[in-house]
Scaffold this motif. Structure first.
Motif, PDB file in Angstrom:
ATOM      1  N   THR A 174       0.796  -1.295   0.054  1.00 17.27           N
ATOM      2  CA  THR A 174       0.024   0.017  -0.125  1.00 17.27           C
ATOM      3  C   THR A 174       0.866   1.177  -0.116  1.00 17.27           C
ATOM      4  O   THR A 174       1.638   1.445   0.919  1.00 17.27           O
ATOM      5  N   ALA A 175       0.828   1.898  -1.165  1.00 18.88           N
ATOM      6  CA  ALA A 175       1.726   3.133  -1.207  1.00 18.88           C
ATOM      7  C   ALA A 175       1.318   4.472  -0.637  1.00 18.88           C
ATOM      8  O   ALA A 175       0.186   4.610  -0.403  1.00 18.88           O
ATOM      9  N   ASP A 176       2.420   5.089   0.093  1.00 14.90           N
ATOM     10  CA  ASP A 176       2.255   6.186   0.725  1.00 14.90           C
ATOM     11  C   ASP A 176       1.819   7.288  -0.592  1.00 14.90           C
ATOM     12  O   ASP A 176       2.579   7.302  -1.601  1.00 14.90           O
ATOM     13  N   MET A 177       1.078   8.293  -0.702  1.00 16.29           N
ATOM     14  CA  MET A 177       0.753   9.094  -1.667  1.00 16.29           C
ATOM     15  C   MET A 177       1.839   9.832  -1.811  1.00 16.29           C
ATOM     16  O   MET A 177       2.035  10.591  -2.913  1.00 16.29           O
ATOM     17  N   GLY A 178       2.571  10.103  -0.823  1.00 18.05           N
ATOM     18  CA  GLY A 178       3.514  11.310  -0.881  1.00 18.05           C
ATOM     19  C   GLY A 178       4.748  10.996  -1.943  1.00 18.05           C
ATOM     20  O   GLY A 178       5.159  11.946  -2.392  1.00 18.05           O
ATOM     21  N   ILE A 179       4.845   9.704  -2.152  1.00 15.70           N
ATOM     22  CA  ILE A 179       5.839   9.266  -3.087  1.00 15.70           C
ATOM     23  C   ILE A 179       5.646   9.713  -4.596  1.00 15.70           C
ATOM     24  O   ILE A 179       6.541   9.905  -5.266  1.00 15.70           O
ATOM     25  N   ILE A 217      -3.469   2.411  -2.735  1.00 14.64           N
ATOM     26  CA  ILE A 217      -3.378   3.373  -1.879  1.00 14.64           C
ATOM     27  C   ILE A 217      -4.840   3.425  -0.879  1.00 14.64           C
ATOM     28  O   ILE A 217      -5.951   2.860  -1.104  1.00 14.64           O
ATOM     29  N   ARG A 218      -4.640   3.985   0.112  1.00 16.58           N
ATOM     30  CA  ARG A 218      -5.712   4.171   1.087  1.00 16.58           C
ATOM     31  C   ARG A 218      -5.666   5.507   1.988  1.00 16.58           C
ATOM     32  O   ARG A 218      -4.477   5.927   2.142  1.00 16.58           O
ATOM     33  N   ASP A 268      -3.864  10.766   2.630  1.00 13.79           N
ATOM     34  CA  ASP A 268      -3.339   9.994   3.773  1.00 13.79           C
ATOM     35  C   ASP A 268      -2.386  11.077   4.435  1.00 13.79           C
ATOM     36  O   ASP A 268      -2.425  12.189   3.933  1.00 13.79           O
ATOM     37  N   ASN A 269      -1.647  10.581   5.327  1.00 10.85           N
ATOM     38  CA  ASN A 269      -0.911  11.607   6.221  1.00 10.85           C
ATOM     39  C   ASN A 269       0.394  11.960   5.630  1.00 10.85           C
ATOM     40  O   ASN A 269       1.369  12.725   6.037  1.00 10.85           O
TER      41      ASN A 269
END
Length: 577
Positions: A277-282, A302-303, A324-325
């Motif tokens: 599950t990828a961090d959106m920031g990347i 993503i979540r 996300d955060n």
């Protein structure tokens, strides 16, 4: 978005024909080289060279960088012997032509049984300047008595010619009738679970004869120089499988299948996935020189929380946001009708789709979504000064204080219509994007100054995509008027400032602010996401600064991430030596 749809359609067309056609070009992907030449290819002019290229690549590991130094027509090519007469052939060549001094097209000569030849002339079909790979395609029918083809790729100068022209070519196909080559299908592609062995399956078949071997080729985190391979085993029927070692969350995995049988080789298309599950920031920090995500065309999971409902920014397509955060992203699809599922503000979602970008705005497209829960609180809007607006705020819920109209731009819309209003907060100017479907237009123009809440957006029409950021309010309620005599209470907030100087060599200072005392985690990453610096410690509320020395690092783009409590954000800086 348009590019993503084009790629999807192209893949469908090629896949539908693989059962009846085979590529008759040898080493069309330029993966095999001997000395300074790709195997099976030859230089047919004196002022031209081919260079093994590892950076500007359409798929696989290598492409061919072609340079020429003459105003006369320059040629490269190969002779293709297994040609059938009176047969339709489809020519597909991926070309990167971003050089105004160069143009590309194909040419050739059909060799006829008994002697003589017939010219293969596509007419006035040339490449055009384009900062992206373009598919040069042409269809024709071979002469009735054709037995072979002297195929040429030709390069032409464009005046005024500076003395050097450059074009890249990759994935050359001439699709002709099948001669019982292996057929690859049903290659498993999904965001495989992080921390567990990865099992990849596919089907490989031939109508007669036998399959000699099937291999999976792969590499991780965009490092094509570390390509690896693993032989796939026949498990049942025509299904082959292989198990790769486990990978950590967020790893980029690029892989493809090659099969050998009946003295022929078939290479499948590249599959790109983000593990876990990828961090959106990347998708906002791991960028190429044009400001596009390195994860373009990757399948990702993503979540996060939906910060605006579908149907707000568009009524004829999916066009909403979640975060996300670590960051936010636009969720987009044309696959919508009035009875489609509506995703609501506050929904907790798991989305699997393909990472794309449109005018600089990062999107996840062709998606499937699962609603995990509804009615969740939204993340607090991040306070942003216009001068600090950048990639780290794109796709996220933000707020800008003390906003007044700037000069130029559209006036406040008196009817429900779209508008681009120039705004300022004293630190800079920004576009306030009002979408007609929000019905903000037609409401009374609010009293300025005020606070604007909305989604950080981008609409940059040309690379590199590091400009033209916007704020896009969701409703009339996102305009918060400050009353006469009101004053913002003096209080600290979470904030990460731009490093200074920037660019720097080799020392720079990075300011940040803490809303309250607590632990701080500060990290710096290079362009491919490798961590090059880390600081953790306890800091009091208020402004602080970190001095960073990059003397041991090469020149390039770096990203610095600041986290404290539930707050996390990232910015970009440039080291120039």
């Amino acid at each position: 978005m348009k590019k993503s749809l084009f790629l999807t359609i192209s893949l469908i067309l090629i896949s539908s024909g693989v059962f009846s056609q085979v590529n008759v070009v040898n080493n069309g992907g330029f993966e095999n080289w001997t000395g300074n030449l790709p195997e099976s290819w030859e230089l047919k002019s004196t002022d031209i060279s081919m260079i093994q290229e590892t950076t500007t690549v359409h798929s696989g590991i290598y492409s061919a960088k072609v340079e020429f130094t003459s105003t006369t027509t320059q040629k490269i090519g190969q002779t293709i012997s297994n040609i059938t007469g009176n047969t339709q052939y489809t020519f597909n060549i991926w070309v990167f032509d971003n050089d105004p001094a160069s143009r590309f097209r194909i040419w050739g000569y059909w060799n006829i049984a008994g002697g003589g030849s017939v010219t293969l002339d596509p007419g006035n079909v040339y490449t055009t300047d384009d900062p992206n790979w373009q598919l040069y395609t042409y269809e024709t029918t071979s002469p009735a008595d054709a037995i072979s083809l002297d195929f040429e790729m030709r390069l032409y100068d464009v005046a005024p010619f500076p003395g050097l022209g450059t074009i890249y070519v990759d994935d050359v196909e001439i699709l002709g009738p099948s001669v019982n080559a292996p057929v690859i299908s049903n290659v498993l592609q999904e965001p495989f679970q992080a921390g567990s062995p990865i099992n990849i399956t596919c089907d490989v078949s031939v109508s007669s004869g036998s399959i000699d071997s099937v291999y999976l080729y792969y590499y991780t985190d965009f490092n094509i120089n570390l390509r690896d391979s693993a032989e796939m085993s026949l498990t049942t029927g025509s299904t082959y499988s292989v198990t790769l070692p486990q990978l950590s969350n967020g790893t980029s995995l690029i892989y493809w299948v090659e099969a050998w049988g009946n003295s022929q080789n078939t290479r499948g298309g590249a599959n790109k996935v983000v593990i876990g599950t990828a961090d959106m920031g990347i998708f906002h920090t791991q960028l190429d020189a044009d400001g596009l995500p390195l994860h373009m065309n990757h399948l990702a999971r993503i979540r996060g929380i939906a910060t605006v409902s579908s149907g707000v920014f568009a009524t004829d397509r999916y066009d909403f946001y979640m975060q996300d955060n670590t960051g936010g992203i636009n969720v987009f699809s044309f696959n919508y009708h009035p009875d489609s599922t509506r995703y609501l503000e506050g929904d907790s979602l798991e989305v699997i789709g393909v990472i794309d970008a449109y005018n600089g705005k990062v999107e996840i497209v062709d998606f499937e979504a699962v609603i995990l829960s509804r009615g969740n609180p939204l993340p607090a809007p991040i306070d942003v000064n216009i001068e600090d607006m950048g990639e780290e705020f794109e796709g996220r819920l933000i707020s800008i204080d003390n906003v007044t109209p700037g000069s130029g731009g559209d006036p406040w819309p008196s009817t429900p219509q779209s508008a681009n209003i120039n705004i300022t907060d004293g630190s800079g100017t920004l576009i306030l994007r009002i979408q007609d479907s929000t019905y903000i237009g037609g409401n009374p123009e609010p009293s300025w100054p005020l606070t604007v809440v909305g989604i950080g957006n981008q609409y940059d029409t040309s690379p590199p995509y590091f400009e033209a950021y916007q704020i896009q309010p969701r409703s009339y309620g996102d305009f918060v008027v400050t009353g006469i005599g009101d004053k913002k209470p003096v209080a600290y907030t979470y904030r990460l400032g731009q490093n200074y100087p920037n660019p720097f060599n080799p020392v720079t200072k990075i300011p940040f602010e803490l809303k309250k005392a607590g632990e701080v985690d500060f990290r710096i990453f290079n362009i491919i996401g490798q961590e090059v610096y880390q600081y953790t410690g306890y800091k009091t509320a208020g402004p602080h600064e970190i001095a960073f020395n990059g003397r041991k690092l090469p020149s390039g783009i770096y990203f610095y991430r600041f986290s404290s409590g539930d707050f996390s954000t990232m910015r970009k800086m440039v080291l120039v030596k």
